[in-house]
Design a protein around this motif. Sequence first.
Motif, PDB file in Angstrom:
ATOM      1  N   GLN A 248       7.848   3.062  11.503  1.00  0.00           N
ATOM      2  CA  GLN A 248       7.391   3.498  10.186  1.00  0.00           C
ATOM      3  C   GLN A 248       7.927   2.591   9.085  1.00  0.00           C
ATOM      4  OE1 GLN A 248       8.412   7.664   9.994  1.00  0.00           O
ATOM      5  NE2 GLN A 248       6.474   8.251  10.932  1.00  0.00           N
TER       6      GLN A 248
ATOM      7  N   GLU B 261       5.769  -0.547   9.194  1.00  0.00           N
ATOM      8  CA  GLU B 261       4.447  -0.275   8.616  1.00  0.00           C
ATOM      9  C   GLU B 261       4.528  -0.178   7.100  1.00  0.00           C
ATOM     10  OE1 GLU B 261       2.672   3.149  10.464  1.00  0.00           O
ATOM     11  OE2 GLU B 261       2.873   2.282  12.463  1.00  0.00           O
ATOM     12  N   THR B 262       5.570   0.472   6.614  1.00  0.00           N
ATOM     13  CA  THR B 262       5.763   0.596   5.164  1.00  0.00           C
ATOM     14  C   THR B 262       5.994  -0.770   4.542  1.00  0.00           C
ATOM     15  OG1 THR B 262       6.670   2.816   5.430  1.00  0.00           O
ATOM     16  CG2 THR B 262       7.179   1.676   3.364  1.00  0.00           C
TER      17      THR B 262
ATOM     18  N   LEU C  28       4.950  -3.695   5.625  1.00  0.00           N
ATOM     19  CA  LEU C  28       3.698  -4.440   5.615  1.00  0.00           C
ATOM     20  C   LEU C  28       2.781  -3.943   4.501  1.00  0.00           C
ATOM     21  CD1 LEU C  28       1.866  -6.578   6.836  1.00  0.00           C
ATOM     22  CD2 LEU C  28       1.073  -4.844   8.481  1.00  0.00           C
ATOM     23  N   SER C  29       2.641  -2.644   4.370  1.00  0.00           N
ATOM     24  CA  SER C  29       1.802  -2.080   3.306  1.00  0.00           C
ATOM     25  C   SER C  29       2.310  -2.477   1.925  1.00  0.00           C
ATOM     26  CB  SER C  29       1.756  -0.554   3.408  1.00  0.00           C
ATOM     27  OG  SER C  29       1.126  -0.151   4.580  1.00  0.00           O
ATOM     28  N   TYR C  30       3.630  -2.409   1.755  1.00  0.00           N
ATOM     29  CA  TYR C  30       4.222  -2.729   0.457  1.00  0.00           C
ATOM     30  C   TYR C  30       4.009  -4.202   0.094  1.00  0.00           C
ATOM     31  CZ  TYR C  30       7.674  -3.177  -3.253  1.00  0.00           C
ATOM     32  OH  TYR C  30       8.289  -3.436  -4.447  1.00  0.00           O
TER      33      TYR C  30
ATOM     34  N   LEU D  50       1.703  -6.295   1.225  1.00  0.00           N
ATOM     35  CA  LEU D  50       0.284  -6.554   0.985  1.00  0.00           C
ATOM     36  C   LEU D  50      -0.162  -5.990  -0.361  1.00  0.00           C
ATOM     37  CD1 LEU D  50      -1.189  -5.922   4.550  1.00  0.00           C
ATOM     38  CD2 LEU D  50      -0.762  -8.132   3.410  1.00  0.00           C
ATOM     39  N   LEU D  51       0.313  -4.803  -0.707  1.00  0.00           N
ATOM     40  CA  LEU D  51      -0.002  -4.226  -2.013  1.00  0.00           C
ATOM     41  C   LEU D  51       0.576  -5.082  -3.130  1.00  0.00           C
ATOM     42  CD1 LEU D  51      -1.096  -1.965  -3.843  1.00  0.00           C
ATOM     43  CD2 LEU D  51       1.067  -0.758  -3.459  1.00  0.00           C
TER      44      LEU D  51
ATOM     45  N   ALA E  10       7.856  -8.163   7.255  1.00  0.00           N
ATOM     46  CA  ALA E  10       7.517  -6.753   7.440  1.00  0.00           C
ATOM     47  C   ALA E  10       8.137  -6.190   8.714  1.00  0.00           C
ATOM     48  CB  ALA E  10       6.006  -6.578   7.469  1.00  0.00           C
TER      49      ALA E  10
END
Length: 105
Positions: A9, A12-13, A15-17, A19-20, A58
């Motif tokens: 998790q 994943e967080t 990577l999302s952060y 990319l955002l 990430a």
Amino acid sequence: MKSTQLLEQIRETNLSYILLAQQLIREDKAEALVRLGIDENTAELLDQLTTSQVLRIAGSNVLMCNMRFEGDKLWGLLSNHNKDRSITGIHAAILMAGNLNEVAA
């Protein structure tokens, strides 16, 4: 929760952060600096990361994003649903922008 699930998790967080953050920086750099609470140098570094670098970063066990603010006043503004949310949101944004200026100094 098992530690392997927690680590997944976190990855994943991360990577999302990242990319955002890259998307925000590319769309409106000035706004991204405020929203992300970062300086121009960090924004440039994030913007220039390759896909493999993003995936490597990430994949770390360390959470890349953090809570940018502390204190009861700001948390109270953000969590108080009894007042006009647009006004409290603006007030909270002003306080967070002030915190960003303190960090940059």
